[in-house]
Scaffold this motif. Sequence first.
Motif, PDB file in Angstrom:
ATOM      1  N   ASN A 149      -4.926  10.078   7.435  1.00 52.42           N
ATOM      2  CA  ASN A 149      -6.117  10.913   7.574  1.00 52.42           C
ATOM      3  C   ASN A 149      -5.858  12.362   7.182  1.00 52.42           C
ATOM      4  O   ASN A 149      -6.795  13.108   6.943  1.00 52.42           O
ATOM      5  CB  ASN A 149      -6.638  10.868   9.017  1.00 52.42           C
ATOM      6  N   SER A 150      -4.601  12.755   7.176  1.00 50.70           N
ATOM      7  CA  SER A 150      -4.261  14.137   6.850  1.00 50.70           C
ATOM      8  C   SER A 150      -2.925  14.172   6.118  1.00 50.70           C
ATOM      9  O   SER A 150      -2.210  13.172   6.036  1.00 50.70           O
ATOM     10  CB  SER A 150      -4.160  14.972   8.130  1.00 50.70           C
ATOM     11  N   ALA A 151      -2.599  15.354   5.608  1.00 44.00           N
ATOM     12  CA  ALA A 151      -1.330  15.517   4.896  1.00 44.00           C
ATOM     13  C   ALA A 151      -0.145  15.221   5.816  1.00 44.00           C
ATOM     14  O   ALA A 151       0.869  14.683   5.380  1.00 44.00           O
ATOM     15  CB  ALA A 151      -1.229  16.926   4.319  1.00 44.00           C
ATOM     16  N   ALA A 152      -0.284  15.556   7.083  1.00 42.08           N
ATOM     17  CA  ALA A 152       0.797  15.298   8.043  1.00 42.08           C
ATOM     18  C   ALA A 152       1.075  13.805   8.178  1.00 42.08           C
ATOM     19  O   ALA A 152       2.224  13.388   8.370  1.00 42.08           O
ATOM     20  CB  ALA A 152       0.453  15.903   9.392  1.00 42.08           C
ATOM     21  N   ASP A 153       0.033  12.988   8.069  1.00 43.27           N
ATOM     22  CA  ASP A 153       0.211  11.531   8.141  1.00 43.27           C
ATOM     23  C   ASP A 153       0.971  10.998   6.932  1.00 43.27           C
ATOM     24  O   ASP A 153       1.611   9.953   6.998  1.00 43.27           O
ATOM     25  CB  ASP A 153      -1.142  10.820   8.211  1.00 43.27           C
ATOM     26  N   ALA A 154       0.871  11.710   5.808  1.00 43.10           N
ATOM     27  CA  ALA A 154       1.510  11.259   4.574  1.00 43.10           C
ATOM     28  C   ALA A 154       2.955  11.726   4.450  1.00 43.10           C
ATOM     29  O   ALA A 154       3.695  11.234   3.595  1.00 43.10           O
ATOM     30  CB  ALA A 154       0.713  11.755   3.368  1.00 43.10           C
ATOM     31  N   VAL A 155       3.383  12.657   5.302  1.00 47.84           N
ATOM     32  CA  VAL A 155       4.728  13.231   5.188  1.00 47.84           C
ATOM     33  C   VAL A 155       5.847  12.184   5.235  1.00 47.84           C
ATOM     34  O   VAL A 155       6.775  12.248   4.425  1.00 47.84           O
ATOM     35  CB  VAL A 155       4.940  14.351   6.231  1.00 47.84           C
ATOM     36  N   ALA A 209       0.833  -1.205   0.000  1.00 42.43           N
ATOM     37  CA  ALA A 209       0.000   0.000   0.000  1.00 42.43           C
ATOM     38  C   ALA A 209       0.869   1.257   0.000  1.00 42.43           C
ATOM     39  O   ALA A 209       0.558   2.237  -0.689  1.00 42.43           O
ATOM     40  CB  ALA A 209      -0.938  -0.007   1.202  1.00 42.43           C
ATOM     41  N   ALA A 210       1.976   1.228   0.747  1.00 37.19           N
ATOM     42  CA  ALA A 210       2.880   2.377   0.777  1.00 37.19           C
ATOM     43  C   ALA A 210       3.497   2.623  -0.599  1.00 37.19           C
ATOM     44  O   ALA A 210       3.626   3.774  -1.036  1.00 37.19           O
ATOM     45  CB  ALA A 210       3.980   2.157   1.823  1.00 37.19           C
ATOM     46  N   GLU A 211       3.856   1.555  -1.286  1.00 36.45           N
ATOM     47  CA  GLU A 211       4.414   1.710  -2.634  1.00 36.45           C
ATOM     48  C   GLU A 211       3.371   2.248  -3.611  1.00 36.45           C
ATOM     49  O   GLU A 211       3.681   3.070  -4.461  1.00 36.45           O
ATOM     50  CB  GLU A 211       4.985   0.373  -3.138  1.00 36.45           C
ATOM     51  N   GLU A 212       2.133   1.797  -3.469  1.00 37.76           N
ATOM     52  CA  GLU A 212       1.063   2.317  -4.322  1.00 37.76           C
ATOM     53  C   GLU A 212       0.845   3.807  -4.057  1.00 37.76           C
ATOM     54  O   GLU A 212       0.640   4.588  -4.988  1.00 37.76           O
ATOM     55  CB  GLU A 212      -0.243   1.552  -4.084  1.00 37.76           C
ATOM     56  N   PHE A 213       0.917   4.201  -2.785  1.00 37.33           N
ATOM     57  CA  PHE A 213       0.751   5.617  -2.440  1.00 37.33           C
ATOM     58  C   PHE A 213       1.901   6.442  -3.017  1.00 37.33           C
ATOM     59  O   PHE A 213       1.694   7.551  -3.523  1.00 37.33           O
ATOM     60  CB  PHE A 213       0.669   5.796  -0.924  1.00 37.33           C
ATOM     61  N   LEU A 238      -5.789   4.588   1.631  1.00 33.44           N
ATOM     62  CA  LEU A 238      -5.573   5.496   2.759  1.00 33.44           C
ATOM     63  C   LEU A 238      -5.911   4.811   4.083  1.00 33.44           C
ATOM     64  O   LEU A 238      -5.222   5.005   5.081  1.00 33.44           O
ATOM     65  CB  LEU A 238      -6.411   6.763   2.583  1.00 33.44           C
ATOM     66  N   LYS A 239      -6.943   3.981   4.068  1.00 28.81           N
ATOM     67  CA  LYS A 239      -7.333   3.262   5.281  1.00 28.81           C
ATOM     68  C   LYS A 239      -6.250   2.251   5.673  1.00 28.81           C
ATOM     69  O   LYS A 239      -5.919   2.114   6.846  1.00 28.81           O
ATOM     70  CB  LYS A 239      -8.668   2.570   5.065  1.00 28.81           C
ATOM     71  N   LYS A 240      -5.711   1.550   4.691  1.00 31.19           N
ATOM     72  CA  LYS A 240      -4.666   0.563   4.967  1.00 31.19           C
ATOM     73  C   LYS A 240      -3.443   1.204   5.601  1.00 31.19           C
ATOM     74  O   LYS A 240      -2.788   0.615   6.447  1.00 31.19           O
ATOM     75  CB  LYS A 240      -4.233  -0.140   3.676  1.00 31.19           C
ATOM     76  N   LEU A 241      -3.133   2.437   5.153  1.00 32.06           N
ATOM     77  CA  LEU A 241      -1.957   3.131   5.657  1.00 32.06           C
ATOM     78  C   LEU A 241      -2.242   3.973   6.898  1.00 32.06           C
ATOM     79  O   LEU A 241      -1.318   4.475   7.525  1.00 32.06           O
ATOM     80  CB  LEU A 241      -1.381   4.029   4.555  1.00 32.06           C
ATOM     81  N   GLY A 242      -3.516   4.151   7.219  1.00 31.34           N
ATOM     82  CA  GLY A 242      -3.877   4.976   8.370  1.00 31.34           C
ATOM     83  C   GLY A 242      -3.631   6.456   8.125  1.00 31.34           C
ATOM     84  O   GLY A 242      -3.284   7.187   9.037  1.00 31.34           O
TER      85      GLY A 242
END
Length: 137
Positions: A115-121, A45-49, A109-113
Motif C-alpha cells: 500500500n505504500s513505499a514502506a511496504d515495498a522496502v 508476484a514478488a518476482e514480477e514486482f 500490488l494487491k497480491k503482495l499487500g
Amino acid sequence: MFDTILSNIDKMQAIVVGISALIGAIVTLVITSIREYKRIRKEIAAEEFKEIAAPFSKVAETEPMKVLANLIKPPVDDLPTIANSNEGKALIVGQAAIEKAQKEKPSLLKKLGINSAADAVPLVSSLYKLIKPLVKK
C-alpha cells in the motif's frame, strides 16, 4: 445370529474408521495444496514486482534525485542527504515501482499487500543485494 450381527457391526466400524482417515487425509492434502498455491502465487508476484523495480534500482543507485524528481508522490523529502541514504533509495525505488505497477499491473500490488513505499522496502532491499554489485563495477 447375534454373533453375526456383532461381527457385521465390527466390520462396519472398521470401514467407518478407514473412511474417516481417508477423508482426513484428503482434507489435509487440499488445505496444503491451497496454502502452497497461495505461496507460489505470492512468490511469482514478488518476482514480477522486482522486474518492475529493477530499472529504477539501477538509476537510483547512482542518481536517486533523478528518480525522485519523476515521482507523483515522493516518499521522502527532496534533500540529497535523505535521498542518498540506503533507506531513502529503497523508499524512492519502492514508490517508483508502485507508481509503475499501478499503471501496468494494479492486481500485483494487491497480491503482495503493498500500500505504500514502506511496504515495498523488503522486496526492493532484496533486489538491491543483486543490483548493487553490478552497478558499482
